[in-house]
Design a protein around this motif. Sequence first.
Motif, PDB file in Angstrom:
ATOM      1  N   GLU A  60       3.512  -1.059 -15.476  1.00  0.00           N
ATOM      2  CA  GLU A  60       4.705  -0.826 -14.674  1.00  0.00           C
ATOM      3  C   GLU A  60       4.711   0.594 -14.109  1.00  0.00           C
ATOM      4  OE1 GLU A  60       8.537  -2.648 -15.933  1.00  0.00           O
ATOM      5  OE2 GLU A  60       7.509  -2.787 -17.849  1.00  0.00           O
ATOM      6  N   PHE A  61       4.940   0.708 -12.840  1.00  0.00           N
ATOM      7  CA  PHE A  61       5.185   1.991 -12.211  1.00  0.00           C
ATOM      8  C   PHE A  61       5.966   1.726 -10.933  1.00  0.00           C
ATOM      9  CE2 PHE A  61       0.783   0.719 -11.395  1.00  0.00           C
ATOM     10  CZ  PHE A  61       0.805   0.560 -10.018  1.00  0.00           C
ATOM     11  N   SER A  62       6.373   2.795 -10.259  1.00  0.00           N
ATOM     12  CA  SER A  62       7.234   2.648  -9.097  1.00  0.00           C
ATOM     13  C   SER A  62       6.558   1.824  -8.015  1.00  0.00           C
ATOM     14  CB  SER A  62       7.601   4.030  -8.546  1.00  0.00           C
ATOM     15  OG  SER A  62       6.443   4.697  -8.115  1.00  0.00           O
ATOM     16  N   HIS A  63       7.354   1.111  -7.243  1.00  0.00           N
ATOM     17  CA  HIS A  63       6.845   0.207  -6.218  1.00  0.00           C
ATOM     18  C   HIS A  63       6.452   0.968  -4.957  1.00  0.00           C
ATOM     19  CE1 HIS A  63       9.101  -3.410  -8.158  1.00  0.00           C
ATOM     20  NE2 HIS A  63       8.101  -2.963  -8.879  1.00  0.00           N
ATOM     21  N   LYS A  64       5.447   1.813  -5.070  1.00  0.00           N
ATOM     22  CA  LYS A  64       4.921   2.505  -3.914  1.00  0.00           C
ATOM     23  C   LYS A  64       3.719   1.729  -3.391  1.00  0.00           C
ATOM     24  CE  LYS A  64       6.404   7.184  -5.165  1.00  0.00           C
ATOM     25  NZ  LYS A  64       5.961   8.564  -5.465  1.00  0.00           N
ATOM     26  N   ILE A  65       3.532   1.784  -2.104  1.00  0.00           N
ATOM     27  CA  ILE A  65       2.432   1.055  -1.475  1.00  0.00           C
ATOM     28  C   ILE A  65       1.306   2.027  -1.148  1.00  0.00           C
ATOM     29  CG2 ILE A  65       1.730  -0.301   0.527  1.00  0.00           C
ATOM     30  CD1 ILE A  65       4.581  -1.351   0.691  1.00  0.00           C
ATOM     31  N   HIS A  66       0.109   1.675  -1.565  1.00  0.00           N
ATOM     32  CA  HIS A  66      -1.061   2.481  -1.246  1.00  0.00           C
ATOM     33  C   HIS A  66      -1.944   1.694  -0.288  1.00  0.00           C
ATOM     34  CE1 HIS A  66      -4.436   5.175  -1.521  1.00  0.00           C
ATOM     35  NE2 HIS A  66      -5.220   4.188  -1.943  1.00  0.00           N
ATOM     36  N   ILE A  67      -2.324   2.291   0.811  1.00  0.00           N
ATOM     37  CA  ILE A  67      -3.119   1.618   1.840  1.00  0.00           C
ATOM     38  C   ILE A  67      -4.472   2.297   1.963  1.00  0.00           C
ATOM     39  CG2 ILE A  67      -3.261   0.982   4.274  1.00  0.00           C
ATOM     40  CD1 ILE A  67      -0.206   0.992   4.360  1.00  0.00           C
ATOM     41  N   GLU A  68      -5.529   1.501   1.884  1.00  0.00           N
ATOM     42  CA  GLU A  68      -6.882   1.989   2.132  1.00  0.00           C
ATOM     43  C   GLU A  68      -7.285   1.534   3.532  1.00  0.00           C
ATOM     44  OE1 GLU A  68      -8.975   3.843   0.441  1.00  0.00           O
ATOM     45  OE2 GLU A  68      -7.907   4.040  -1.473  1.00  0.00           O
ATOM     46  N   THR A  69      -7.601   2.472   4.389  1.00  0.00           N
ATOM     47  CA  THR A  69      -7.950   2.146   5.779  1.00  0.00           C
ATOM     48  C   THR A  69      -9.460   2.249   5.995  1.00  0.00           C
ATOM     49  OG1 THR A  69      -7.619   4.437   6.472  1.00  0.00           O
ATOM     50  CG2 THR A  69      -5.716   2.960   6.591  1.00  0.00           C
ATOM     51  N   MET A  70      -9.909   1.658   7.098  1.00  0.00           N
ATOM     52  CA  MET A  70     -11.307   1.751   7.523  1.00  0.00           C
ATOM     53  C   MET A  70     -12.268   1.275   6.431  1.00  0.00           C
ATOM     54  SD  MET A  70     -10.817   2.855  10.553  1.00  0.00           S
ATOM     55  CE  MET A  70     -12.467   3.245  11.079  1.00  0.00           C
ATOM     56  N   CYS A  71     -11.933   0.175   5.786  1.00  0.00           N
ATOM     57  CA  CYS A  71     -12.814  -0.368   4.759  1.00  0.00           C
ATOM     58  C   CYS A  71     -12.584  -1.873   4.633  1.00  0.00           C
ATOM     59  CB  CYS A  71     -12.579   0.314   3.410  1.00  0.00           C
ATOM     60  SG  CYS A  71     -10.925   0.049   2.737  1.00  0.00           S
ATOM     61  N   GLU A  72     -13.475  -2.531   3.914  1.00  0.00           N
ATOM     62  CA  GLU A  72     -13.379  -3.957   3.661  1.00  0.00           C
ATOM     63  C   GLU A  72     -13.645  -4.221   2.183  1.00  0.00           C
ATOM     64  OE1 GLU A  72     -16.106  -5.976   6.188  1.00  0.00           O
ATOM     65  OE2 GLU A  72     -15.187  -5.262   8.050  1.00  0.00           O
ATOM     66  N   VAL A  73     -13.380  -5.441   1.765  1.00  0.00           N
ATOM     67  CA  VAL A  73     -13.686  -5.822   0.392  1.00  0.00           C
ATOM     68  C   VAL A  73     -15.188  -6.044   0.271  1.00  0.00           C
ATOM     69  CG1 VAL A  73     -13.380  -7.576  -1.400  1.00  0.00           C
ATOM     70  CG2 VAL A  73     -11.425  -6.852  -0.005  1.00  0.00           C
ATOM     71  N   LYS A  87     -18.507  -0.370 -15.134  1.00  0.00           N
ATOM     72  CA  LYS A  87     -17.989   0.316 -13.955  1.00  0.00           C
ATOM     73  C   LYS A  87     -16.643   0.963 -14.264  1.00  0.00           C
ATOM     74  CE  LYS A  87     -20.318  -2.356 -10.355  1.00  0.00           C
ATOM     75  NZ  LYS A  87     -20.911  -1.164  -9.668  1.00  0.00           N
ATOM     76  N   GLU A  88     -16.213   1.835 -13.404  1.00  0.00           N
ATOM     77  CA  GLU A  88     -14.934   2.516 -13.582  1.00  0.00           C
ATOM     78  C   GLU A  88     -14.063   2.294 -12.352  1.00  0.00           C
ATOM     79  OE1 GLU A  88     -15.717   6.623 -14.342  1.00  0.00           O
ATOM     80  OE2 GLU A  88     -16.185   6.294 -16.468  1.00  0.00           O
ATOM     81  N   ASN A 117     -15.717   1.569   0.868  1.00  0.00           N
ATOM     82  CA  ASN A 117     -15.669   3.031   0.777  1.00  0.00           C
ATOM     83  C   ASN A 117     -15.998   3.513  -0.627  1.00  0.00           C
ATOM     84  OD1 ASN A 117     -13.381   2.391  -0.666  1.00  0.00           O
ATOM     85  ND2 ASN A 117     -11.944   3.235   0.825  1.00  0.00           N
ATOM     86  N   GLU A 118     -16.555   2.584  -1.452  1.00  0.00           N
ATOM     87  CA  GLU A 118     -17.019   2.863  -2.814  1.00  0.00           C
ATOM     88  C   GLU A 118     -15.897   3.013  -3.833  1.00  0.00           C
ATOM     89  OE1 GLU A 118     -20.158   2.430  -3.251  1.00  0.00           O
ATOM     90  OE2 GLU A 118     -20.458   2.291  -1.084  1.00  0.00           O
ATOM     91  N   LYS A 119     -14.658   2.811  -3.445  1.00  0.00           N
ATOM     92  CA  LYS A 119     -13.548   2.876  -4.393  1.00  0.00           C
ATOM     93  C   LYS A 119     -13.361   1.521  -5.070  1.00  0.00           C
ATOM     94  CE  LYS A 119     -11.003   6.448  -1.859  1.00  0.00           C
ATOM     95  NZ  LYS A 119      -9.725   6.786  -1.175  1.00  0.00           N
ATOM     96  N   ILE A 120     -12.971   1.552  -6.337  1.00  0.00           N
ATOM     97  CA  ILE A 120     -12.713   0.330  -7.103  1.00  0.00           C
ATOM     98  C   ILE A 120     -11.325   0.434  -7.704  1.00  0.00           C
ATOM     99  CG2 ILE A 120     -13.440  -1.124  -9.034  1.00  0.00           C
ATOM    100  CD1 ILE A 120     -16.256  -0.095  -8.703  1.00  0.00           C
ATOM    101  N   TYR A 121     -10.534  -0.639  -7.535  1.00  0.00           N
ATOM    102  CA  TYR A 121      -9.190  -0.682  -8.097  1.00  0.00           C
ATOM    103  C   TYR A 121      -9.023  -1.941  -8.934  1.00  0.00           C
ATOM    104  CZ  TYR A 121      -7.953   3.005  -4.755  1.00  0.00           C
ATOM    105  OH  TYR A 121      -7.898   4.181  -4.045  1.00  0.00           O
ATOM    106  N   GLY A 122      -8.267  -1.815 -10.017  1.00  0.00           N
ATOM    107  CA  GLY A 122      -7.923  -2.974 -10.837  1.00  0.00           C
ATOM    108  C   GLY A 122      -6.550  -3.498 -10.468  1.00  0.00           C
ATOM    109  N   CYS A 123      -6.349  -4.793 -10.652  1.00  0.00           N
ATOM    110  CA  CYS A 123      -5.053  -5.384 -10.292  1.00  0.00           C
ATOM    111  C   CYS A 123      -4.844  -6.690 -11.052  1.00  0.00           C
ATOM    112  CB  CYS A 123      -4.971  -5.632  -8.790  1.00  0.00           C
ATOM    113  SG  CYS A 123      -6.337  -6.592  -8.130  1.00  0.00           S
TER     114      CYS A 123
END
Length: 313
Positions: A60-73, A87-88, A117-123
């Motif tokens: 749980e954390f605040s409902h802020k939106i983070h947008i990654e631009t100029m990239c694809e999955v 991986k991390e 863009n080499e970033k990895i996020y969990g969800c």
Amino acid sequence: MQEQQNFLLQSSLLKNQRLMLHIKEPGKRKEAKTKAKASNVGSALGPDWHEGLNLKGTKEFSHKIHIETMCEVKKIYLQEEFTILKKESLTFPRDHHNKLVKTTDKEMWPVYVELTNEKIYGCDFIVSATGVTPNIEPFVHGNNFNLAQDGGLEVDDHMHTSLPDIYAAGDICTASWHPSPVWQQMRLWTQARQMGWYAAKCMAADSLGDSIDMDFSFELFAHVTKFFNYKVVLLGKYNAQGLGSDHELMLRCTKGQEYVKVVMQNGRAMGAVLIGETDLEETFENLILNQMNLSSYGEDLLDPDIDIEDYFD
């Protein structure tokens, strides 16, 4: 009515194994008091379906939106595979002014997404979505196409645009003919494929000087997909689109197994939502197309102890 319907669905789904409802004249029943506005009427669960439910993600954390631009999955990992590969993942930036700070996320997530863009996020889960606004920009310069209100190129029942020998299909076009009472245009890949196939037939027929009947796929709206591994079938006016308040709903729900909603108008089936392995797709497809008067069957239409597939065969 919608608010009362929402309450019935929520309380019954949490307590009972099977739920059957027959809801008449949604716009005319006395509405329950909730936070919803009086104008929020319709056959869907509505904007307040989550009232009374404690919905939260893994963290749980605040409902802020983070947008990654100029990239694809680039790749999607399940938790087990992600752990094996050692991986991390990164935490989502809390401060949008300081996006360069990268912090490793120690939380374990059900699924991970790696971006180009080499970033990895969990969800918790991933929703893949694309826009449905008609992209007409490359085609309108120097051409005098008739445009629909939604910005699409108007096409007739043979996929002709307003310019001679120019056809359009899929998201870029807007169906401008008088449609079947149980069909509506939705910018889905399945419907785009149907339109493209039909447009090719129309072009071939026109080049040969032949006539062609409108394709069967435009008689009844139908879409099949999967959502959280449940089979989902949408038929006809599945959400009472354009029917106003003059319709009835019949619902059947077996917790963890199936959800069946049938939209009725003047005793005839106009649409259906089938979630799970209901084996009712063909039956309701025929009932909607045939417009058979089902008034005499009442709630027996969705009685799980009655095999309506054989009954209407």
